[in-house]
Design an enzyme around this catalytic site. Structure first.
Site, PDB file in Angstrom:
ATOM      1  CG  HIS A 241      -1.659  -1.176   1.304  1.00  0.00           C
ATOM      2  ND1 HIS A 241      -2.872  -1.345   0.774  1.00  0.00           N
ATOM      3  CD2 HIS A 241      -1.642  -1.977   2.474  1.00  0.00           C
ATOM      4  CE1 HIS A 241      -3.444  -2.508   1.032  1.00  0.00           C
ATOM      5  NE2 HIS A 241      -2.795  -2.978   2.349  1.00  0.00           N
TER       6      HIS A 241
HETATM    7  O1  RIB Z   1      -5.243  -0.164   4.948  1.00  0.00           O
HETATM    8  C1  RIB Z   1      -3.791  -0.095   4.537  1.00  0.00           C
HETATM    9  C2  RIB Z   1      -3.203   1.063   5.566  1.00  0.00           C
HETATM   10  O2  RIB Z   1      -3.468   0.763   6.561  1.00  0.00           O
HETATM   11  C3  RIB Z   1      -1.699   0.907   5.181  1.00  0.00           C
HETATM   12  O3  RIB Z   1      -1.391   2.377   5.431  1.00  0.00           O
HETATM   13  C4  RIB Z   1      -1.378   0.169   6.229  1.00  0.00           C
HETATM   14  O4  RIB Z   1       0.189   0.615   6.690  1.00  0.00           O
HETATM   15  C5  RIB Z   1      -2.046   0.545   7.275  1.00  0.00           C
HETATM   16  O5  RIB Z   1      -1.753   1.691   7.917  1.00  0.00           O
END
Ligand code: RIB
Ligand code: CA
Length: 311
Positions: A241
């Site tokens: 992500h």
């Molecule tokens: O949903 C994914 C996000 O939530 C990413 O930033 C992960 O590190 C968590 O913070």
């Protein structure tokens, strides 16, 4: 042209890879890393940030602890994804560097007030508590911010912590509402794009073939946090992500999306933290964000390997 950025983060293995990518990129000037409670409590996210900067060989990066809970809610964490430490999957030495004593929110406010207008991009990778608090405490900084490029939200991909909401926005919907209503130039990397940035065994093997400690650590982190998404989505790999935010700043051409209206659900408990994205333009609500939904995944992972292996 070198971009001045502040990374706001809740490390988290994917945050860690994003920070490594930023620190490996000469086109980015990391003015500081501000830590927030999210994946794990603040004491751990700020400890992890120290370990990540030492791993990168960048002990000079200013690190700040910020808010230890959302603006108006109880903290929800994600050890089920990231493990107890938040950086499970690799063992790093006890860090020597210290956090700065200034609160992260004050660092953000002071830095923006002292910098030339529109010269700093904020890169939130976790719940938006520090950013929302800074904008609420010092609305004058809104005009000073060049852009906010954040990881959070979801539309067609729906939620990953509830059926309706992505984790970062779910944890602090009030903070997210402040950011999305601020009028600041927003670029959003939601699950719609990050779920197309799936790690895979070939990439992990390529990392290990670099014979480089940092790449070995990233391979270990990836193998650890993959297990949650592989089990849940039945995919081969896991969505990486947060590095999407940094990759967008370096190579925006890797991404595409649509400039649309995005509003945050803060009232309903059932859909708390949902990013209500007007993708089809069915309302007359003004566009307030570039909502990314596609990525050149090969180019993304090539950028990660090329840059991180040179750290
Ligand atoms: O949903 C994914 C996000 O939530 C990413 O930033 C992960 O590190 C968590 O913070
Ligand atoms: Ca994160």
């Amino acid at each position: 042209m070198i971009k001045n950025i502040i990374i706001d983060s809740d490390p988290g293995q994917d945050d860690a890879v994003a920070i490594l990518l930023a620190l490996a990129s000469p086109d980015l000037n990391v003015l500081g890393i501000t830590c927030v409670a999210g994946n794990v409590p603040l004491s751990k996210t700020s400890f992890n940030a120290k370990q990540i900067c030492e791993l990168a060989g960048k002990p000079e990066i200013p690190l700040f602890a910020g808010c230890d809970r959302p603006m108006g809610r109880e903290l929800v964490t994600a050890e089920h994804v990231h493990g107890k430490t938040g950086l499970d999957g690799a063992t790093l030495p006890e860090p020597k560097i210290e956090l700065k004593t200034t609160h992260a929110v004050d660092f953000i406010i002071n830095t923006l007030r002292e910098a030339p207008k529109k010269s700093i991009t904020l890169c939130p990778l976790g719940p938006l508590t520090n950013i929302g608090t800074a904008l609420q405490k010092a609305p004058d900084i809104i005009d000073n911010i060049k852009q906010i490029v954040l990881m959070g939200g979801a539309y067609f991909e729906v939620g990953n912590i509830t059926p309706a909401a992505e984790f970062n926005i779910f944890v602090d919907p009030e903070a997210a509402e402040i950011v999305f209503k601020s009028g600041i130039d927003l670029v959003v990397a939601p699950l719609d794009v990050t779920h197309k940035a799936l790690t895979n065994q070939a990439w992990v093997s390529e990392l290990k073939a670099q014979n480089n400690t940092i790449c070995d650590v990233v391979a270990g982190w990836t193998s650890f946090f993959e297990r949650f998404d592989v089990e849940k989505y039945g995919t081969e790999g896991a969505p990486l992500h947060d590095p999407c935010v940094i990759a967008y700043l370096i190579s925006p051409e890797l991404f595409s999306g649509r400039h649309i209206n995005v509003e945050i659900e803060t009232k309903s408990e059932l859909t708390r933290g949902m990013t209500v994205a007007d993708w089809w333009g069915v309302t007359d609500r003004p566009a307030n964000a570039l909502f990314l939904n596609d990525i050149d995944s090969e180019g993304y992972f090539r950028l990660l390997t090329t840059r991180i292996s040179k750290l």
